[in-house]
Write a protein that holds these residues in place. Structure first.
Motif, PDB file in Angstrom:
ATOM      1  N   PHE A  54      -2.054   4.812  11.095  1.00  0.00           N
ATOM      2  CA  PHE A  54      -2.853   4.970   9.873  1.00  0.00           C
ATOM      3  C   PHE A  54      -3.960   3.915   9.858  1.00  0.00           C
ATOM      4  CE2 PHE A  54      -3.531   3.374   5.516  1.00  0.00           C
ATOM      5  CZ  PHE A  54      -4.129   4.484   4.946  1.00  0.00           C
TER       6      PHE A  54
ATOM      7  N   LEU B 128       0.855  -1.198   0.000  1.00  0.00           N
ATOM      8  CA  LEU B 128       0.000   0.000   0.000  1.00  0.00           C
ATOM      9  C   LEU B 128       0.886   1.241   0.000  1.00  0.00           C
ATOM     10  CD1 LEU B 128      -2.685   1.574   0.419  1.00  0.00           C
ATOM     11  CD2 LEU B 128      -2.423   1.166   2.867  1.00  0.00           C
ATOM     12  N   VAL B 129       0.811   1.982  -1.093  1.00  0.00           N
ATOM     13  CA  VAL B 129       1.607   3.219  -1.178  1.00  0.00           C
ATOM     14  C   VAL B 129       0.826   4.319  -1.896  1.00  0.00           C
ATOM     15  CG1 VAL B 129       3.856   2.031  -1.275  1.00  0.00           C
ATOM     16  CG2 VAL B 129       2.726   2.665  -3.389  1.00  0.00           C
ATOM     17  N   VAL B 130       1.122   5.534  -1.496  1.00  0.00           N
ATOM     18  CA  VAL B 130       0.617   6.717  -2.201  1.00  0.00           C
ATOM     19  C   VAL B 130       1.824   7.610  -2.457  1.00  0.00           C
ATOM     20  CG1 VAL B 130      -0.834   8.787  -2.005  1.00  0.00           C
ATOM     21  CG2 VAL B 130      -1.685   6.585  -1.185  1.00  0.00           C
TER      22      VAL B 130
ATOM     23  N   LEU C 295       3.189   1.783  10.163  1.00  0.00           N
ATOM     24  CA  LEU C 295       2.241   2.875  10.387  1.00  0.00           C
ATOM     25  C   LEU C 295       0.942   2.372  11.030  1.00  0.00           C
ATOM     26  CD1 LEU C 295       2.574   4.796   6.986  1.00  0.00           C
ATOM     27  CD2 LEU C 295       3.686   5.334   9.171  1.00  0.00           C
TER      28      LEU C 295
ATOM     29  N   GLY D  44      -4.870   6.991   0.241  1.00  0.00           N
ATOM     30  CA  GLY D  44      -4.480   5.777   0.968  1.00  0.00           C
ATOM     31  C   GLY D  44      -5.698   5.119   1.608  1.00  0.00           C
ATOM     32  N   GLY D  45      -6.556   5.944   2.177  1.00  0.00           N
ATOM     33  CA  GLY D  45      -7.782   5.434   2.807  1.00  0.00           C
ATOM     34  C   GLY D  45      -8.692   4.769   1.784  1.00  0.00           C
TER      35      GLY D  45
ATOM     36  N   GLY E 234      -6.730  11.547   1.056  1.00  0.00           N
ATOM     37  CA  GLY E 234      -7.667  10.445   1.269  1.00  0.00           C
ATOM     38  C   GLY E 234      -7.430   9.256   0.352  1.00  0.00           C
TER      39      GLY E 234
ATOM     40  N   ARG F  11      -0.082  12.740  -0.875  1.00  0.00           N
ATOM     41  CA  ARG F  11      -0.535  12.337   0.464  1.00  0.00           C
ATOM     42  C   ARG F  11      -1.585  13.296   1.024  1.00  0.00           C
ATOM     43  NH1 ARG F  11       4.197   9.680   2.651  1.00  0.00           N
ATOM     44  NH2 ARG F  11       4.633   8.115   1.081  1.00  0.00           N
ATOM     45  N   GLY F  12      -2.364  12.772   1.958  1.00  0.00           N
ATOM     46  CA  GLY F  12      -3.295  13.612   2.703  1.00  0.00           C
ATOM     47  C   GLY F  12      -4.551  13.996   1.941  1.00  0.00           C
TER      48      GLY F  12
ATOM     49  N   ARG G 168      -6.972   4.299  12.254  1.00  0.00           N
ATOM     50  CA  ARG G 168      -8.043   5.208  11.827  1.00  0.00           C
ATOM     51  C   ARG G 168      -9.138   4.489  11.070  1.00  0.00           C
ATOM     52  NH1 ARG G 168      -6.879  10.927  11.917  1.00  0.00           N
ATOM     53  NH2 ARG G 168      -4.813  11.122  12.828  1.00  0.00           N
TER      54      ARG G 168
HETATM   55  C1  LIG Z   1       0.252   5.221   4.513  1.00  0.00           C
HETATM   56  C2  LIG Z   1      -0.081   5.968   3.238  1.00  0.00           C
HETATM   57  C3  LIG Z   1      -0.529   4.970   2.175  1.00  0.00           C
HETATM   58  C4  LIG Z   1      -1.223   6.968   3.534  1.00  0.00           C
HETATM   59  O1  LIG Z   1      -1.629   7.583   2.328  1.00  0.00           O
HETATM   60  P1  LIG Z   1      -2.487   8.949   2.304  1.00  0.00           P
HETATM   61  O2  LIG Z   1      -3.106   9.046   0.951  1.00  0.00           O
HETATM   62  O3  LIG Z   1      -1.668  10.097   2.723  1.00  0.00           O
HETATM   63  O4  LIG Z   1      -3.571   8.644   3.413  1.00  0.00           O
HETATM   64  P2  LIG Z   1      -4.987   9.364   3.606  1.00  0.00           P
HETATM   65  O5  LIG Z   1      -4.903  10.759   3.053  1.00  0.00           O
HETATM   66  O6  LIG Z   1      -6.042   8.488   3.029  1.00  0.00           O
HETATM   67  O7  LIG Z   1      -5.118   9.381   5.188  1.00  0.00           O
HETATM   68  C5  LIG Z   1      -6.211   8.816   5.827  1.00  0.00           C
HETATM   69  C6  LIG Z   1      -6.131   9.103   7.301  1.00  0.00           C
HETATM   70  O8  LIG Z   1      -4.959   8.511   7.836  1.00  0.00           O
HETATM   71  C7  LIG Z   1      -4.136   9.489   8.444  1.00  0.00           C
HETATM   72  N1  LIG Z   1      -2.737   9.207   8.117  1.00  0.00           N
HETATM   73  C8  LIG Z   1      -2.148   9.269   6.904  1.00  0.00           C
HETATM   74  N2  LIG Z   1      -0.850   8.937   6.996  1.00  0.00           N
HETATM   75  C9  LIG Z   1      -0.624   8.663   8.304  1.00  0.00           C
HETATM   76  C10 LIG Z   1       0.521   8.281   9.038  1.00  0.00           C
HETATM   77  N3  LIG Z   1       1.709   8.139   8.441  1.00  0.00           N
HETATM   78  N4  LIG Z   1       0.393   8.074  10.363  1.00  0.00           N
HETATM   79  C11 LIG Z   1      -0.793   8.260  10.993  1.00  0.00           C
HETATM   80  N5  LIG Z   1      -1.923   8.635  10.342  1.00  0.00           N
HETATM   81  C12 LIG Z   1      -1.829   8.842   9.022  1.00  0.00           C
HETATM   82  C13 LIG Z   1      -4.560  10.802   7.813  1.00  0.00           C
HETATM   83  O9  LIG Z   1      -4.319  11.893   8.664  1.00  0.00           O
HETATM   84  C14 LIG Z   1      -6.018  10.569   7.596  1.00  0.00           C
HETATM   85  O10 LIG Z   1      -6.754  10.782   8.791  1.00  0.00           O
HETATM   86  P3  LIG Z   1      -8.005  11.788   8.812  1.00  0.00           P
HETATM   87  O11 LIG Z   1      -8.982  11.189   7.847  1.00  0.00           O
HETATM   88  O12 LIG Z   1      -8.442  11.743  10.214  1.00  0.00           O
HETATM   89  O13 LIG Z   1      -7.458  13.092   8.337  1.00  0.00           O
HETATM   90  C15 LIG Z   1       1.120   6.772   2.714  1.00  0.00           C
HETATM   91  O14 LIG Z   1       1.580   7.596   3.771  1.00  0.00           O
HETATM   92  C16 LIG Z   1       2.287   5.938   2.223  1.00  0.00           C
HETATM   93  O15 LIG Z   1       2.336   5.600   1.042  1.00  0.00           O
HETATM   94  N6  LIG Z   1       3.257   5.640   3.117  1.00  0.00           N
HETATM   95  C17 LIG Z   1       4.484   4.938   2.745  1.00  0.00           C
HETATM   96  C18 LIG Z   1       4.242   3.483   2.465  1.00  0.00           C
HETATM   97  C19 LIG Z   1       3.708   2.745   3.684  1.00  0.00           C
HETATM   98  O16 LIG Z   1       4.266   2.810   4.763  1.00  0.00           O
HETATM   99  N7  LIG Z   1       2.595   2.036   3.446  1.00  0.00           N
HETATM  100  C20 LIG Z   1       1.967   1.193   4.454  1.00  0.00           C
HETATM  101  C21 LIG Z   1       2.534  -0.161   4.312  1.00  0.00           C
HETATM  102  S1  LIG Z   1       1.578  -1.370   5.135  1.00  0.00           S
END
Ligand SMILES: CC(C)(COP(=O)(O)OP(=O)(O)OC[C@H]1O[C@@H](n2cnc3c(N)ncnc32)[C@H](O)[C@@H]1OP(=O)(O)O)[C@@H](O)C(=O)NCCC(=O)NCCS
Length: 173
Positions: free
Chosen positions: A114, A74-76, A111, A86-87, A84, A81-82, A117
């Protein structure tokens, strides 16, 4: 004009983009590395998120034998980012697994906040089946794994299943 975010099943034409999306995070050690061949072989597991038509995120949903699925890869993209995305990818993995009748879904992650949530709870790694660890031998951190296991029960959650596979229908006399 409003932007259009779309989550859809991956296609062969997405493999290069998925590889490019995963590569920096694999290099940083936050997800398992995946070769192009590996992505091709597991293409039916992959979802792609696009932003105005451009792939900016990916996730894979892998099913294990014991009524359990894993959210993998799972990556964005960092600049997306931010929003929605990833969600949405996580939600799509859950709906897809639910549509297939899978009861539980888990992730191994750095994470856990994340996932929390979205209703995931931490579980002991030992609660996951041994099979889960077979892919981990390819991970540079295999012998020193500090990822956290999180899990969600799909059968208890109000999840609207999503069908991704095409449906063939014929009418016969
Ligand atoms: C994790 C990841 C996919 C999130 O993507 P994103 O598009 O920024 O996430 P969203 O915008 O959908 O965030 C959804 C919610 O999670 C929260 N969130 C996002 N990243 C977060 C983090 N690193 N830690 C805690 N909360 C997080 C957001 O604040 C949001 O909460 P809200 O709805 O209350 O505002 C992205 O940060 C990523 O690619 N990370 C690197 C790869 C990784 O670690 N992937 C997980 C592997 S299992």
């Amino acid at each position: 004009m409003p932007h259009r975010i779309r989550v859809r099943a991956a296609e062969v034409a997405d493999v290069e983009a998925i590889h490019a999306l995963l590569e920096p995070f694999a290099a940083a050690g936050v997800i398992l590395p995946r070769s192009r061949d590996d992505i091709f072989e597991h293409l039916q597991e992959f979802l792609v998120a696009s932003f105005d038509g451009e792939p900016v995120g990916a996730a894979a949903m892998h099913i294990y034998g014991s009524n359990l699925a894993e959210v993998r890869s799972l990556v964005v993209r960092e600049d997306m980012r931010g929003r929605g995305i990833g969600g949405l990818l996580l939600d799509a993995c859950e709906r897809w697994a639910a549509a297939l009748g899978v009861a539980r879904i888990f992730a191994l992650t750095y994470l856990p906040e994340f996932f929390a949530r979205f209703g995931y709870a931490r579980v002991p790694k030992e609660s996951l089946p041994h099979k889960v660890w077979t892919v981990c031998v390819h991970c540079p951190r295999f012998s020193n794994c500090d990822e956290i296991a999180v899990e969600k029960r799909l059968s208890d959650a109000p999840i609207e299943p999503m069908k991704l596979a095409p449906i063939l229908e014929v009418e016969q006399p």
